[in-house]
Scaffold this active site. Structure first.
Site, mmCIF file in Angstrom:
data_model
loop_
_atom_site.group_PDB
_atom_site.id
_atom_site.type_symbol
_atom_site.label_atom_id
_atom_site.label_comp_id
_atom_site.label_asym_id
_atom_site.label_seq_id
_atom_site.Cartn_x
_atom_site.Cartn_y
_atom_site.Cartn_z
ATOM 1 C CD GLU B 257 -1.581 2.228 1.906
ATOM 2 O OE1 GLU B 257 -0.938 3.086 1.280
ATOM 3 O OE2 GLU B 257 -1.586 2.292 3.103
ATOM 4 C CB CYS B 296 -1.073 6.864 2.172
ATOM 5 S SG CYS B 296 -2.400 6.024 2.979
#
Lengths: 673, 673
Positions: B257, B296
């Site tokens: 990720e 993120c």
């Protein structure tokens, strides 16, 4: 006979073998069969796939693509004979070709069928249930999947030149993703012949498939995050390819299906003489000799109870001894040649390694008769056995990719599973048992090491499809040594070429995205009863409100008497009150359903032909005598079935006089076009 | 105040920072906060996880693990205050800590709940439908999933020290796989504090969780095919780790990720002054400043219609101008510090790169007041804009991981999607629109580039959970630049730590493996009616045959009159004959259901408390007047709900006098223990 020029098909043009082309030889007599190797513009191929093939495929719905797959399957099916003929020179017998060629065509048929039954006639796949992300329901979640906007690169193994291509192409095509197919050179003339038929069929959109016969050049260095590599072959090649810096940097999907040390276990309950024992012997023998043992799923390790080891070896040797190795064109031949002399050399070298830990009990090439083992890649099947499966190391990690298996004795089922797991991951393990408990113990103790577990016994009999046969319905692939990838498995295999996306938003936008009504989305009532509208006229969100109708105590009593359902919650106030879920006597669930239908049904002949089912019915609130029910019927989803009919899924809500929902379900009707 | 010794937890022991430990500094004032770095025996940690933790977890059912997760969530929930306090020194405001700490605890709660509702109270997960692999049904297929027998290594990012740990742990624990957690050193004191609470709770089995504060040493070189690496962080680190030869060779699952250049799109329909426009401005501002932009999922590229670019910039600048940057402990502060001075240095360097293609319209660190920007990692949010999003390259590939966003004008929706896709894969894109068609076009044109698409508008209002908030229900991750991985997404996230295995075999063995009756498996009729048996006494396969009962024409007419369902197929012989599905007048589907219940119901109070639903009802053959029906009721599956009740799913078949099945469904009852 002249050699076949194995051409590539790049950016819409056939490209003949060029300078430096290799000559491919027959596996059975060593004569020159084909030439392979073209100089290709890989950038142009990718561009063609991305700019021409992808958009053409994505313009079609899943059903439209499925129809093409079916037509393609029929087209190839009528032309199988020509492919069988070409297949003999790969060393394959007719029986081997059935696995490869008919198996490949069958895979197209199954995906065509699943595409129409399990995918929507649309471009957006809906994955899983709506997620309630907020209290009032104005903000919800849903996963969907859409076609990747890149290219699938299929790198195939030499052993199944046709099936290997088609089992990857079918889900890729259904997903709406263009493919570039790269067969192993060794047997590529057969792939090439099948591919040429596919192009000749005129069924496939321009740019949707291309073929590389020869090197992939810098193709993999040009892939990005919307592309997929699907590889079948050895672990060493897979590790080399998947480690390419460009693939890692761009998170390119890499699906690997690698050869593994598959095991077969004779269950502790399977005594010699039992149906399971006989079935096991037949299966091990078949897996050793079919395709001359050159199957990624072949049984390499034969795990048997210590007490039955000798009986197993004896039975296998007896069968092997009768196995005719020879010219695959000869009908008496049971096992043909390996794919090439090089391949046989490799198998012999690996066999020598295995013999450092096991002794050979069958397999002497000098006994081969009637074959030219100098020019043809013939070899005898070889059976080994070891007394010490725990002490052995190479038996669990070195694979002779040919007709070679090793019998290993185990003490008890736990021990058998330990040995099986020493393979560190395989495509398939089989178990011959009639005991439920054995089966469950195998799944819990060893399931995580295998992509597939195959159970055979007296009940499965002749219907069992074989240890070594991947089926399009079931996942093919496995963890660890088997590569960690998955192929096929029905619609799961299609998803490898699509991107799952979590969608969050209002019910109304979600309905717009998926073309399915979701609770909370806008509905609209029309002037006509929706049962009067033909399939083509219905749209998701169209709604009918019907009712009200009171439910009386007499209704409940009458329904109980008429149907025989005199459950106390409907009949006995005191007993019902004692039930933790009911306030007192309540209406039957089926009474609510029946009254709802009575309210919304339009009785006259019309486009609605039949109610053929009902899904996800939940009773949400007890209905007491005196309640006044009304019903909402909303078009949720439409699925065209053929030129005459389509299925309509209706979202139905039944509400009481307080507007509380008492029941909800989905009703299925068949409607005329 | 002395510094915190950030200990590791290895093989059941706490290990203090040793020689060569690093000192970690407060993000807000630069003082020493903690020491980190232990010398660990990684082989012993893996061994402990595999030999102690794994077996302990796998001995429990999914429900038992879910109960522990719930208790753990409650335990941590009561101790949040201590974590908030430690969080300030990471630069986080209280609002930031709510995302991290409360968000982490909330994730545990959701997985605990989903584990009990969506997973069986067993060890084997059943994936998808039974596949019919043979004509007579003696050989069928089913996919199942079982716990991997290895270890999950979780490598987490610095920005969410608590959530980052818990969002990976929850699905891993539910899957029955032990975990080794490695937080980013920079903020590890907070992870460590939370982890210490978890161990202190006494809720987690020995060996199920371990903690590495400091280097992972040779840990990754020791992983095999049953292990998983789940990584969150930069693309560069991910590429380095996933390319490790050992991981490639053993096909070790690697879930990445990665930070990506997420976009937010103001829809072409969202005029200034509209609810969508206002909501968009608020969201972009929030994403720039929450966690000082160190998310993120933060919005890096702000895509707006050309005509509204100036209005968007103006509105954002106005909000940014009022944004108080300062001590996160101060309630007036809207945005705290970056995680470290190094981090700020990196953001400034990236900002300089972006400024080669865009001009800064807000963001001047010299205007910061009341903060010590020498010792604390404070910086002003910075807004950029470019006139040429097509010509730009770095704007689509360079991420300043801080409070930095760039406004990019687009011509039309297609152009906006082109620009969004230039990011080459992201975790999330958001779209502010009220138009269904816009939403669908976004999904088709750009869905494949994003792990999540977030739609907000006037309808979603205050319930919308935010562009930047991954939810445990929804997949978190994305293709290409975002790493190609998936986390969470409900039970999907649990499957990342389990192996899917295709099972083939007889219905009876399959029933033994899954503990669920499947058609064709053995059934047995007992002496007592199954409605007289308590939950604990019922077993799958127990069966009752009831009936027969004739369906007469009077029954049909009576039912029609009583319910109001006078559909012509029941009432009019000629019209029914004209219907392609019916031979003439037929019984109502609901009449068949009602009569079936009348046959099998046991009327007196007993363990069956309520029929609460019905699934997968299909009418298979029309029932004509004079048919004689009988019904089979078989226990399919049991799911314990609490100490008092459990759900029983019954497989029901209704047959006529020729033994042809006329209807099949699954009935759901709530039964007393």
């Amino acid at each position: 006979m002249s050699t076949i020029p194995v051409e590539s098909f790049a950016a819409g043009r056939w490209v003949a073998p060029g300078e430096g082309a290799l000559t491919l030889k027959s596996a059975t007599d060593g004569r020159d069969v084909a030439r392979i190797g073209s100089s290709l513009d890989y950038a142009a191929m990718l561009d063609h796939a991305r700019r021409v093939g992808g958009p053409a495929l994505r313009a079609m719905t899943f059903h439209e693509r499925a129809h093409i797959l079916k037509a393609l399957a029929q087209y190839l099916n009528e032309r199988r004979e020509a492919l069988y003929e070409l297949s003999y020179d790969t060393g394959a017998t007719k029986a081997d070709s059935l696995i490869d060629i008919d198996g490949g065509v069958g895979t197209l048929f199954v995906f065509a069928s699943k595409g129409r039954r399990e995918l929507p006639d649309d471009h957006v796949y809906v994955d899983g249930a709506v997620e309630q992300l907020s209290r009032s329901g104005s903000f919800i979640g849903q996963h969907v999947a859409t076609s990747l906007k890149g290219v699938a690169v299929h790198i195939n193994a030499f052993n199944f030149p046709v099936w290997g291509m088609l089992e990857k192409l079918a889900p890729t095509f259904l997903a709406g993703v263009p493919a570039i197919v790269k067969p192993a050179s060794q047997t590529a003339w057969l792939t090439h012949a099948c591919f040429r038929m596919m192009i000749g069929s005129g069924l496939l959109p321009e740019g949707s498939v291309q073929l590389i016969c020869g090197s992939t050049g810098d193709l993999l260095d040009r892939l990005g995050g919307q592309d997929v590599v699907s590889f079948t072959g050895s672990a060493a090649t897979a590790a080399m390819l998947r480690g390419k810096e460009n693939l890692l940097r761009n998170s390119v999907r890499f699906i690997a299906e690698q050869d593994s040390l598959n095991a077969s276990i004779l269950g502790p309950d399977a005594e010699p003489g039992s149906a399971e024992f006989d079935c096991f012997i037949r299966e091990v023998h078949r897996e050793m000799t079919a395709k001359a043992g050159q199957k990624c799923t072949a049984i390499r390790r034969v795990l048997v109870p210590q007490a039955h080891r000798d009986a197993v070896v004896e039975a296998l040797v007896a069968r092997l001894d009768k196995t005719v190795v020879g010219d695959p064109r000869d009908e008496a031949t049971r096992m043909g040649a390996l794919a090439s002399l090089d391949q046989r050399e490799d198998v012999r070298a690996k066999l020598a390694v295995l013999e450092s830990e096991a002794r050979r009990v069958f397999g002497d090439d000098s006994r081969l008769s009637g074959v030219d083992a100098e020019r043809g890649a013939f070899m005898s099947p070889a059976l080994l056995t070891s007394d010490d499966p725990d002490g052995a190391a190479r038996l669990h990690e070195v694979e002779a990719f040919g007709p070679v298996s090793t019998v290993l004795p185990y003490r008890d089922l736990d021990h058998a599973l330990q040995i099986a797991n020493r393979g560190e991951g395989s495509l398939v393990a089989s178990v011959f048992t009639h005991e439920r408990d054995v089966a469950r113990q195998v799944v819990l103790g060893s399931g995580a090491f295998h992509g597939r577990l195959y159970f055979a016994n007296r009940d499965t009999g002749k219907e069992a499809t074989g240890h070594g046969s991947p089926l399009p319905h079931m996942v093919h692939g496995g963890p660890g040594r088997a590569g960690g990838g998955e192929e096929m498995g029905g619609i799961r295999g299609v998803m490898h070429y699509m991107q799952r996306t979590a969608i969050q938003g209002s019910p109304d936008l979600l309905a717009g995205i998926t073309k399915r009504y979701v609770p909370g989305a806008q509905t609209r009532e029309g002037e006509r009863h929706p049962f009067r509208l033909r399939f083509g006229e219905l749209e998701s969100g169209m709604t009918l409100w019907a009712g009200p109708r009171e439910v009386t105590l007499q209704d409940i009593e009458h329904f109980a008497e008429f149907t025989g359902d005199t459950f106390y919650a409907h009949m006995d106030e005191e007993a019902a009150k004692a039930n933790p879920f009911f306030p007192g006597r309540v209406a039957h669930g089926y009474l609510i359903l029946s009254f709802a239908a009575g309210m919304f049904v339009d009785p006259d002949p019309g486009p609605v032909l039949a109610n053929y089912g009902l899904d996800n019915l939940r009773f949400m609130k007890p209905v007491e005598p005196g309640a006044e029910l009304k019903v909402r019927l909303t078009v949720k989803q439409k699925t065209r079935r053929n030129d005459d009919y389509g299925e309509v899924r209706w979202d139905v809500g039944v509400y009481d006089e307080t507007d509380a929902q008492v029941a909800g379900y989905e009703l299925l009707t068949m409607n005329a076009m």
